[in-house]
Design an enzyme around this catalytic site. Structure first.
Site, mmCIF file in Angstrom:
data_model
loop_
_atom_site.group_PDB
_atom_site.id
_atom_site.type_symbol
_atom_site.label_atom_id
_atom_site.label_comp_id
_atom_site.label_asym_id
_atom_site.label_seq_id
_atom_site.Cartn_x
_atom_site.Cartn_y
_atom_site.Cartn_z
ATOM 1 N N GLU A 17 -76.644 -30.067 45.975
ATOM 2 C CA GLU A 17 -76.095 -28.893 45.299
ATOM 3 C C GLU A 17 -75.138 -29.261 44.180
ATOM 4 O OE1 GLU A 17 -73.856 -26.577 48.150
ATOM 5 O OE2 GLU A 17 -73.477 -28.364 49.348
ATOM 6 N N ARG B 87 -76.225 -26.864 59.212
ATOM 7 C CA ARG B 87 -75.320 -27.445 58.225
ATOM 8 C C ARG B 87 -73.929 -27.583 58.809
ATOM 9 N NH1 ARG B 87 -74.196 -24.161 52.793
ATOM 10 N NH2 ARG B 87 -72.980 -22.883 54.213
ATOM 11 N N ARG C 275 -75.605 -21.829 59.341
ATOM 12 C CA ARG C 275 -74.242 -22.175 58.929
ATOM 13 C C ARG C 275 -73.354 -22.220 60.160
ATOM 14 N NH1 ARG C 275 -76.214 -17.924 56.144
ATOM 15 N NH2 ARG C 275 -76.439 -18.022 53.877
ATOM 16 N N ARG D 29 -102.615 9.694 18.827
ATOM 17 C CA ARG D 29 -101.922 9.269 20.048
ATOM 18 C C ARG D 29 -101.480 7.811 19.957
ATOM 19 N NH1 ARG D 29 -106.200 10.318 24.713
ATOM 20 N NH2 ARG D 29 -104.299 10.473 25.978
ATOM 21 N N GLY E 237 -79.354 -26.633 47.351
ATOM 22 C CA GLY E 237 -78.450 -25.486 47.417
ATOM 23 C C GLY E 237 -78.285 -24.984 45.994
ATOM 24 N N THR E 238 -79.201 -24.138 45.578
ATOM 25 C CA THR E 238 -79.236 -23.804 44.150
ATOM 26 C C THR E 238 -78.194 -22.762 43.752
ATOM 27 O OG1 THR E 238 -81.088 -22.358 44.656
ATOM 28 C CG2 THR E 238 -81.593 -24.520 43.712
ATOM 29 N N ASN E 239 -77.531 -22.131 44.739
ATOM 30 C CA ASN E 239 -76.420 -21.251 44.343
ATOM 31 C C ASN E 239 -75.306 -22.094 43.731
ATOM 32 O OD1 ASN E 239 -77.802 -19.180 45.496
ATOM 33 N ND2 ASN E 239 -76.488 -19.012 47.296
ATOM 34 N N ASP E 240 -74.850 -23.079 44.511
ATOM 35 C CA ASP E 240 -73.774 -23.925 44.006
ATOM 36 C C ASP E 240 -74.237 -24.767 42.824
ATOM 37 O OD1 ASP E 240 -71.621 -23.124 45.443
ATOM 38 O OD2 ASP E 240 -71.977 -24.483 47.121
ATOM 39 N N LYS F 142 -104.190 2.430 26.123
ATOM 40 C CA LYS F 142 -104.898 3.703 26.049
ATOM 41 C C LYS F 142 -106.214 3.551 25.299
ATOM 42 C CE LYS F 142 -102.044 7.122 25.489
ATOM 43 N NZ LYS F 142 -101.054 7.771 24.610
ATOM 44 N N SER G 90 -82.170 -30.463 51.007
ATOM 45 C CA SER G 90 -82.280 -29.021 50.872
ATOM 46 C C SER G 90 -81.469 -28.635 49.648
ATOM 47 C CB SER G 90 -81.754 -28.326 52.122
ATOM 48 O OG SER G 90 -81.824 -26.935 51.930
ATOM 49 N N CYS H 27 -82.442 -23.717 50.014
ATOM 50 C CA CYS H 27 -81.829 -22.747 50.920
ATOM 51 C C CYS H 27 -80.893 -21.791 50.197
ATOM 52 C CB CYS H 27 -81.106 -23.459 52.054
ATOM 53 S SG CYS H 27 -79.748 -24.487 51.498
ATOM 54 N N MET I 121 -93.124 6.858 23.428
ATOM 55 C CA MET I 121 -93.889 6.902 22.187
ATOM 56 C C MET I 121 -94.391 8.321 21.969
ATOM 57 S SD MET I 121 -93.835 3.683 21.238
ATOM 58 C CE MET I 121 -95.222 3.650 20.140
ATOM 59 N N ARG J 90 -105.720 4.655 33.384
ATOM 60 C CA ARG J 90 -105.069 3.338 33.444
ATOM 61 C C ARG J 90 -104.805 3.027 34.911
ATOM 62 N NH1 ARG J 90 -99.739 5.909 30.841
ATOM 63 N NH2 ARG J 90 -99.522 7.467 32.450
ATOM 64 N N HIS K 134 -73.036 -3.596 36.137
ATOM 65 C CA HIS K 134 -72.397 -4.153 37.327
ATOM 66 C C HIS K 134 -73.034 -3.602 38.599
ATOM 67 C CE1 HIS K 134 -69.219 -4.158 40.488
ATOM 68 N NE2 HIS K 134 -69.124 -5.419 40.099
ATOM 69 N N TYR L 73 -90.947 -26.378 51.623
ATOM 70 C CA TYR L 73 -90.675 -25.023 52.099
ATOM 71 C C TYR L 73 -89.583 -24.377 51.270
ATOM 72 C CZ TYR L 73 -86.405 -26.798 54.187
ATOM 73 O OH TYR L 73 -85.174 -27.358 54.352
ATOM 74 N N GLY M 270 -93.092 8.038 28.124
ATOM 75 C CA GLY M 270 -92.133 8.925 27.478
ATOM 76 C C GLY M 270 -91.465 8.349 26.242
HETATM 77 P P1 ADP Z 1 -98.810 9.641 26.596
HETATM 78 O O1 ADP Z 1 -98.926 8.288 26.014
HETATM 79 O O2 ADP Z 1 -97.400 10.117 26.676
HETATM 80 O O3 ADP Z 1 -99.567 9.769 27.870
HETATM 81 P P2 ADP Z 1 -100.980 11.012 25.301
HETATM 82 O O4 ADP Z 1 -101.475 10.363 24.078
HETATM 83 O O5 ADP Z 1 -101.761 10.775 26.521
HETATM 84 O O6 ADP Z 1 -99.465 10.628 25.528
HETATM 85 O O7 ADP Z 1 -100.930 12.539 24.951
HETATM 86 C C1 ADP Z 1 -100.073 13.488 25.500
HETATM 87 C C2 ADP Z 1 -100.879 14.659 26.022
HETATM 88 O O8 ADP Z 1 -101.783 15.158 25.067
HETATM 89 C C3 ADP Z 1 -101.694 14.295 27.221
HETATM 90 O O9 ADP Z 1 -101.499 15.259 28.205
HETATM 91 C C4 ADP Z 1 -103.110 14.308 26.728
HETATM 92 O O10 ADP Z 1 -103.975 14.707 27.742
HETATM 93 C C5 ADP Z 1 -103.065 15.303 25.593
HETATM 94 N N1 ADP Z 1 -104.070 14.963 24.619
HETATM 95 C C6 ADP Z 1 -104.112 13.845 23.875
HETATM 96 N N2 ADP Z 1 -105.216 13.801 23.115
HETATM 97 C C7 ADP Z 1 -105.914 14.937 23.373
HETATM 98 C C8 ADP Z 1 -107.162 15.469 22.910
HETATM 99 N N3 ADP Z 1 -107.920 14.787 22.065
HETATM 100 N N4 ADP Z 1 -107.554 16.652 23.384
HETATM 101 C C9 ADP Z 1 -106.773 17.293 24.287
HETATM 102 N N5 ADP Z 1 -105.603 16.874 24.756
HETATM 103 C C10 ADP Z 1 -105.168 15.695 24.305
HETATM 104 MG MG MG Z 2 -101.131 10.249 28.465
HETATM 105 MG MG MG Z 3 -72.862 -24.820 48.930
#
Ligand code: ADP
Ligand code: MG
Ligand code: MG
Length: 919
Positions: free
Chosen positions: A781, A653, A594, A100, A802-805, A30, A800, A867, A111, A367, A486, A887, A109
């Site tokens: 293998e 084979r 096979r 931030r 046979g890396t499973n076995d 960020k 060839s 294989c 941090m 990003r 699982h 190959y 979600g």
């Molecule tokens: P995340 O890493 O979860 O994307 P952000 O740091 O981007 O978290 O912030 C969460 C929300 O807060 C985002 O929707 C962002 O646009 C808003 N936000 C962060 N900094 C500012 C700011 N300086 N002014 C207005 N909104 C902000």
């Molecule tokens: Mg964000």
């Molecule tokens: Mg075998």
């Protein structure tokens, strides 16, 4: 150990920035991108980034900051104030900040972020006077209290409230009660007075629950926020996420402190998120959502239905609502120009966050955007065609694993946009599936296999006893378990759509009922899964099947892929149909045919009976008689497959599995067999029980059978060479390769080679040919075979692996029994990956490398391939290239993945300035 570099804080403002996009390790994703956007002159609120090194140091020194930090923060805060012409903490015209988090790679979600830092009781009247908007000010304050008390005062302080007693939830309930009392449904309907009362209630509740007053000093708030972000790096959720994503703990997070801009100042303000291209289809249109009069996460939090940014991307949920394009045409035009400029600059599809403050647009984040495989291919090709990137870059842009999504059915993206997910889990197996809910494996097997219905197996978790039902189901959905559970392991092995860890599912086995998101679903109800994104929908959403024939982008990309790669890609195929499919997927040969396939599945009744006859024979004469009858079956499939492959190499084979796998147990079958052999059932049972082995995997199988019963090899070789000879006489081109399985010593190969030579001579004589082209080679293998590869290569023209076995025998892990312990190995990190999934380079891989080296030392033109299933795993494919294989061979479906991985391997080697190590 590295000393902290002196510079701990990096400043950014439009037109000036000390960092840039390349500095993600130090500034986090960020922070680096905020600096890059600012340097480009984009409207980014000024601020500064505290480096990830401070975070690492913070943990090394038990929560203490380097002593220079305070002065550097104050210095950059001063610069921010200068740019803004306002002061942090000024009661008459307060400057508010956001704090931030931002790690190197995004951890959605996981941090924390705190907005509106610096708002205090003293500053409230000043801000009201300044903005003339008391509603906005109290809305900002109530948000500050909610976020700060949660992130800083509770989570960062290590308080773990009982379920449902978290401070944020308590404050949200107060707010809900307030809305109810006022008879309104939306947050935005609460008045300034309502919000003022609410803020008082909030502060009282914070004091009551957390035993501390809400901090009323701006500097305290700022440092509280900074500390909480660092603290959140080691939060339980964040740590768990990093384990799954294999992100090291010592990467640390950066902290971005930035001037607030406000999307909640009224109807000419708002906030939103967008993508520079459609991340679901790859279409080159600006795609995004926004909300008027809103702040921060409102758009993604689902409190109100977001509006679309433009007319093009509307869905059924917001079709009747205005888009940004119609509501604020000028802002939209500006924003559109900004996103275009950014994409051109970054030369990739971006995910952006923006805020509109009283008609002015601000960029808050960008990003490189996540995309599904279909979109990845389309975007890469479109961008290369428009010269935004090169063809090599386009090839590098598509992750081999993402390519599999192009080959799988997926949920129709348009239908998916119009649907609301019931729940979200971990995306353990990609692709889309729909089916009727079943709760037990037996039911799944009954309805899925016998009635041929589409079912989805829904369980809390799965165990090895469920495998038959998992196989019969279209998809698997579990409430518990992670990416190494699982269900996830099994589904991945089969390439099946699967979602695990979907915690919102409440499964009531007694009533065969599933409660989720306030809905109750029963056995037989339809659901739809998007396994690529981990989303569960109610009902039967349409699926779209891949149409490679007409997917122009895919075809173009694969042409570029093939021009870049140097290693061959073959397929494992056992029938002419498989072979045809393999060629359609771009296979250049068959790496594993096979012979035993004809004894399984459809049409296998007669050959299986004859095989059983052979197995139960007591004498060579009897065995030869049975083999005589079996011969036409062997020859016909081999012939048809050689013909489909038209001169491309086909590695056939000889019989590999332990014999007892084919022995009948049902009395009726035994009787039938006994009659045909002219022996009593008792006699037959005695013979059959003599075949029982305590360790069949290491028992009487593969070449060992050809040693004890040379005629078994002889008939197979004859089938291969006769089929080839007949085709040659018809003027066709053929290239059979005879492969001996389960060898461990050169003597075995010597023995089998004599049989081949004899049969070859005989076939040539009988069909009047001078020679039939073929290669003679072996599977490698068994570890001993790799260690004695020099000797094996004296008779073998090809190897060839046979890396499973080889993995089974190298680790001593029984693949059929490892469900009991492998998950623990992966969870604890004792093993980095499932070694059956991705080749273990330092152990099993060493055997491969050594085997190739020794083999080629004896026979320079030794052909080498793989294989096992590793042949379709991108990391393993790259390894195969590095050790100099000619190959890889994998299931037809994974051929495109392997081709792309091979191209990546060649590009990576080129970047390192190296040829494959074996060259
Ligand atoms: P995340 O890493 O979860 O994307 P952000 O740091 O981007 O978290 O912030 C969460 C929300 O807060 C985002 O929707 C962002 O646009 C808003 N936000 C962060 N900094 C500012 C700011 N300086 N002014 C207005 N909104 C902000
Ligand atoms: Mg964000
Ligand atoms: Mg075998």
């Amino acid at each position: 150990m590295r000393k902290l570099s002196k510079k701990l804080v990096y400043f950014f403002a439009p037109g000036k920035a000390q960092g840039n996009a390349a500095m993600k390790d130090l500034l986090g994703g960020k922070g680096a991108n905020l600096a890059e956007m600012a340097a480009l002159g984009l409207p980014v609120p000024p601020g500064f980034t505290i480096t990830t090194e401070v975070c690492t140091g913070y943990y090394k020194h038990r929560g203490r900051y380097p002593k220079e930090l305070k002065a550097q923060v104050e210095r950059d805060l001063g610069r921010v104030e200068q740019v803004m012409g306002r002061k942090f903490g000024d009661p008459h015209d307060p400057l508010l900040l956001s704090v931030r988090s931002g790690a190197r790679s995004s951890m959605p979600g996981m941090m924390e972020t705190v907005l509106n830092i610096g708002l205090t009781t003293k500053a409230i009247p000043g801000l009201i006077a300044k903005t003339g908007n008391p509603r906005f000010v109290y809305d900002a304050y109530r948000r500050l209290i909610m976020m700060y008390s949660d992130v800083v005062m509770e989570k960062a302080a290590g308080i773990e409230p009982a379920e449902g007693r978290g401070i944020r939830l308590q404050l949200e309930r107060l707010m809900a009660r307030m809305k109810e009392a006022r008879g309104v449904s939306k947050d935005t309907d609460l008045t300034a007075e309502d919000l003022q009362v609410l803020c008082d209630e909030f502060r009282a509740r914070v004091q009551e629950v957390l035993g501390k007053p809400f901090p009323d000093d701006p500097v305290d708030q700022l440092w509280g926020g900074i500390g909480a972000i660092f603290q959140s790096w080691m939060g339980r959720r964040a740590v768990a996420y990093r384990r799954i994503e294999k992100i090291p703990d010592d990467w640390g997070t950066a902290v971005n402190v930035q001037v607030m801009v406000f999307g909640n100042m009224g109807d000419n303000s708002g906030t939103g998120v967008g993508f520079t291209r459609d991340p679901a289809t790859g279409a080159n249109v600006f795609y995004g959502e926004w909300l008027p009069n809103a702040q921060g996460e409102d758009v993604v939090a689902g409190i109100r239905t977001p509006l679309h940014v433009n007319e093009a991307g509307k869905t059924e949920h917001n079709r009747h609502l205005p888009s940004l394009q119609t509501a604020m045409p000028q802002v939209y035009r500006q924003l559109n120009a900004l996103q275009k400029k950014l994409e051109r600059h970054y030369r990739d599809m971006l995910d952006i966050e923006f805020t509109i403050e009283e008609g002015r647009r601000w960029m808050l984040q960008c990003r490189v955007g996540k995309r599904n495989g279909v979109a990845a291919v389309k975007m890469a090709v479109d961008m290369a065609e428009s010269r935004l990137i090169t063809r090599q870059e386009a090839v590098r842009r598509v992750r081999p694993d993402a390519l599999i999504q192009v080959l799988l059915p997926m949920v129709d993206p348009q239908a998916e946009r119009n649907a609301r997910p019931l729940a979200k889990g971990l995306p353990a197996g990609p692709g889309g599936a729909h089916g009727m809910i079943v709760f037990t494996a037996d039911e799944a097997a009954r309805r899925g296999k016998e009635l041929k219905e589409r079912v989805i197996l829904v369980r809390n978790e799965t165990s090895p006893e469920d495998v038959h039902g998992m196989h019969a189901a279209q998809a698997i959905l579990t409430a518990r378990g992670g990416m190494t559970s699982h269900a996830a392991l099994v589904a991945r092995g089969w390439g099946k759509c699967c979602i695990v860890g979907c915690a919102a599912l409440d499964i009531d086995m007694d009533h065969r009922r599933l409660c989720v998101d306030g809905r109750a679903l029963r056995e037989g109800d339809w659901i739809t899964l998007n396994g690529t994104a981990g989303l569960v929908y109610e009902g039967r959403l349409p699926l779209v099947s891949p149409d490679l024939e007409h997917n122009q982008e895919y075809r173009r990309l694969m042409r570029w892929v093939d021009s870049l790669r140097k290693m061959g890609v073959r397929a494992n195929a056992d029938t002419p149909q498989d072979a045809r499919q393999a060629v359609a997927f771009g296979a250049e040969g068959i790496g594993l045919f096979r012979t035993e396939h004809m004894f399984y599945g459809e049409g296998s009744a007669e050959p299986l009976f004859l095989l059983r006859k052979m197995i139960a024979s007591a004498t060579e004469a009897q065995r030869r008689k049975a083999l005589d009858e079996l011969f036409p079956f062997m020859k016909s499939d081999i012939r048809a497959t050689l013909q489909v492959m038209g001169g491309r190499p086909v590695t056939i084979r000889l019989l590999d599995p332990p014999l007892h796998e084919f022995v009948p147990h049902e009395p009726a079958r035994l009787k039938e067999l006994a009659d045909s052999l002219g022996v009593s059932v008792d006699d037959l049972e005695r013979r059959v029980s003599a075949l029982r082995e305590s360790n069949p995997m290491m028992g009487h199988r593969g070449v060992r059978l050809g040693i004890t019963y040379p005629e078994v090899s002889e008939y197979q070789v004859r089938a291969i060479l006769e089929a080839a000879a007949e085709l040659i006489k018809e003027g066709k081109r053929v290239m059979p390769e005879i492969m001996i399985p389960v060898t461990c010593t050169a003597g075995e190969l010597e023995h089998q080679l004599q049989i081949c030579r004899r049969v070859h001579e005989d076939v040539c004589r009988r069909l009047g040919l001078k020679r039939v082209p073929y290669l003679f080679g072996t599977m490698i293998e068994i570890p001993r075979a790799a260690l004695t590869a020099g000797k094996m290569a004296q008779t073998s023209e090809f190897f060839s692996f046979g890396t499973n076995d080889m993995t089974q025998m190298g680790f001593g892990f029984s693949r059929d029994d490892m469900g009991a312990f492998l998950p623990a190995y992966l969870k604890t990190g004792i093993l980095p990956d499932d070694p059956f999934q991705t080749i273990d380079q330092e152990g099993v891989g060493e055997l491969v490398r050594f085997g190739i080296e020794r083999g080629r030392a004896v026979r320079k033109d030794l052909k080498v391939g793989i294989c096992g299933e590793h042949g379709g795993d991108p990391e393993s494919v790259k390894f195969c290239y590095r050790v100099g294989m000619d190959y890889v061979s994998c299931s037809p479906f994974r051929v495109p993945v392997a081709r792309l991985a091979a191209a990546h391997a060649a590009l990576e080697a080129k970047a390192r300035g190296k040829q494959p190590e074996g060259d």
